[in-house]
Design an enzyme around this catalytic site. Structure first.
Site, PDB file in Angstrom:
ATOM      1  N   ASP A 108     104.324  29.366  96.542  1.00 15.18           N
ATOM      2  CA  ASP A 108     103.829  30.742  96.627  1.00 15.18           C
ATOM      3  C   ASP A 108     104.359  31.612  95.489  1.00 15.18           C
ATOM      4  OD1 ASP A 108     106.460  30.897  97.409  1.00 15.18           O
ATOM      5  OD2 ASP A 108     106.092  31.945  99.295  1.00 15.18           O
ATOM      6  N   ASN A 131      58.560  21.551  91.560  1.00 14.65           N
ATOM      7  CA  ASN A 131      59.257  20.319  91.196  1.00 14.65           C
ATOM      8  C   ASN A 131      59.642  19.437  92.372  1.00 14.65           C
ATOM      9  OD1 ASN A 131      61.051  22.358  91.998  1.00 14.65           O
ATOM     10  ND2 ASN A 131      62.748  21.480  90.847  1.00 14.65           N
ATOM     11  N   ASN A 149     118.213  36.323  92.856  1.00 10.02           N
ATOM     12  CA  ASN A 149     117.787  34.933  92.765  1.00 10.02           C
ATOM     13  C   ASN A 149     116.269  34.828  92.885  1.00 10.02           C
ATOM     14  OD1 ASN A 149     117.772  32.057  92.994  1.00 10.02           O
ATOM     15  ND2 ASN A 149     117.730  32.279  95.230  1.00 10.02           N
ATOM     16  N   HIS A 178      59.506  36.913  82.659  1.00  8.19           N
ATOM     17  CA  HIS A 178      59.513  37.672  83.911  1.00  8.19           C
ATOM     18  C   HIS A 178      59.274  36.785  85.122  1.00  8.19           C
ATOM     19  CE1 HIS A 178      58.517  40.893  81.039  1.00  8.19           C
ATOM     20  NE2 HIS A 178      57.433  40.201  80.731  1.00  8.19           N
ATOM     21  N   TYR A 211      60.259  30.714  88.012  1.00  8.02           N
ATOM     22  CA  TYR A 211      61.205  29.646  88.312  1.00  8.02           C
ATOM     23  C   TYR A 211      60.834  28.432  87.478  1.00  8.02           C
ATOM     24  CZ  TYR A 211      63.497  25.690  90.455  1.00  8.02           C
ATOM     25  OH  TYR A 211      64.235  24.551  90.641  1.00  8.02           O
TER      26      TYR A 211
END
Length: 454
Positions: free
Chosen positions: A103, A385, A168, A362, A365
């Site tokens: 941590d 596709n 420490n 524009h 896809y």
């Protein structure tokens, strides 16, 4: 020089995080704190990394599949000394041992290299830091000559010792042979009833070892995380360091406080990065690149002169020189854009190779596709596709013109210089230079009246 072994303590519950996720898996800069520490240990050239786990052990182990890590289970959390003792059977007697914490994620490699540079059987190396408000930390107790004598935890410190500002960090290094001698002798007769690793400092002094002390360049290097507030503070410090590095290396930032680097970002010269840009994974930006506001770029290469306009998301893509992307564009993995390409607003690409000078301006896809040079894809074009089982390829040759609102039903090959009329659904290959129109015939009905409400 004897081999370096690193022991990382990562067994704590982290109850103050208020989370089902083990504390050491909470991220800083997009990476689990423990993973930061493991990476630093690797950079130090550690022969083996021993990670002590307890709470959420299975989850922690599953987060990091790495042969260089030896997982050590601590079934009871009885203190830091007890935790390190669990790793003793795996430590060679001649090893130098560096103890880190899962941590405390941002300790620099250079800081640790300096710390262990002269470590041998005759000394113990300690990393300390001076704090204006040392409350809660173990104090470094020195004698009149300034030599370290012991570390006293907050709950066990006298009023005088609590005034000490050198504290420490928990990070120390010593030989394995000494650890094997001292850890079994630890006592839990203290305010917390735990076996403190820090008690070996007094043992080292009693055995005539010198305690060498070094400090980090910045206290944030050794800041631990116990709650979400501290996690956020550490994140802000890290991001500020990244912003300063980028500005030093040649980038102008619209607001250094509003950039997120969550991985490895390399840059050229004369970049402009607007507000709220997020960089994840490995990202490379060339010279004169412009990144607009609110962009997310992950595992991508952006070549010289490219412009990424506002609100664009790029992942696993290569963007060529002087390309223009967005606004509101999404480039998904496998996208490769050549020079001078244009991907406009509300366009999504995936596994698409786009040739030089081609434009998808524009609302389109384009997936599983190969486009040649100087192709123009009209608004609303879709590459169909997926047939429900398999993905299929669409190929558009050089100079192809695709009219608006076109569906390209893959697999389909459109040869160079072909033209597709707007509104077409293309299901067959098109030869070089051909015009393809595939849409229903328009009918104009004279004398037609709109329906009226009853």
């Amino acid at each position: 020089m004897s081999p370096l072994h690193v022991v990382i303590l990562a067994a704590g519950q982290g109850s103050r995080m208020k989370s089902s996720l083990p504390k050491v898996l909470h991220p800083v800069a997009g990476k689990a704190m423990l993973h930061h520490v493991v990476d630093t240990a690797k950079q130090l050239g550690a022969e083996k990394i021993h990670t002590v786990i307890g709470h959420g052990a299975d989850q922690v182990r599953a987060s990091l599949e790495d042969d260089s890590v030896n997982w050590v289970l601590q079934t009871e959390q009885l203190g830091t000394g007890h935790a390190v003792a669990q790793a003793l059977p795996a430590l060679p007697d001649d090893a130098r041992v560096l103890v880190l914490y899962g941590d405390v994620p941002l300790t620099r490699k250079d800081t640790l290299e300096t710390m262990v540079a002269d470590l041998d059987e005759r000394n113990l190396a300690l990393l300390t830091v001076d704090m204006d408000n040392p409350h809660g930390y173990g104090r470094i107790v020195r004698n009149e000559q300034g030599l370290v004598q012991a570390i006293v935890e907050q709950k066990d410190a006298t009023a005088e010792q609590q005034q000490i500002q050198e504290v420490n960090t928990g990070i120390l290094a010593v030989s394995a042979s000494h650890l094997k001698q001292w850890l079994p002798a630890l006592s839990n007769s203290n305010a917390q009833g735990e076996y403190y690793l820090t008690d070996i400092i007094a043992m080292a002094v009693d055995h005539g070892l010198s305690v060498t002390v070094s400090q980090p360049l910045n206290p944030f290097e050794v800041q631990g995380v116990n709650n979400r507030l501290q996690l956020a503070e550490l994140e802000r410090w890290y991001q500020r360091q990244q912003a300063e590095r980028l500005m030093t290396e040649g980038a102008s930032l619209a607001d250094p406080a509003r950039i997120e680097v969550r991985g490895e970002l390399t840059i050229g010269n004369d970049l402009w990065i607007d507000v709220n840009a997020v960089f994840e994974g490995r990202v490379s930006l060339g010279n004169n690149v412009v990144i607009g506001p609110n962009c997310v770029i992950k595992d991508a290469t952006i070549a010289d002169g490219a412009e990424i306009k506002a609100n664009s998301v790029i992942e696993g893509a290569v963007v060529g020189a002087n390309a223009q992307i967005g606004p509101f564009a999404r480039l998904r993995p496998g996208t490769e854009l050549a020079a001078n390409t244009k991907i406009g607003n509300f366009v999504e690409t995936k596994k698409a190779v786009v040739g030089e000078g081609s434009k998808i301006n524009h609302l389109s896809y384009v997936g599983d596709a190969s486009l040649g040079r100087n192709v123009n894809v009209g608004a609303g074009t879709i590459t169909c596709n997926y047939d429900g089982v398999n993905k299929h390829q669409t190929v558009l040759g050089d100079g192809v013109f695709v009219g608006s609102n076109t569906s390209l039903v893959a697999p389909v090959n459109v040869a160079e210089q072909a033209t597709i009329g707007a509104g077409s659904t293309i299901t067959r290959d098109i030869s070089k230079g051909e015009l393809a129109v595939a849409r229903g015939k328009q009918r104009n009905i004279a004398g037609w009246e709109r329906p009226k409400k009853a």
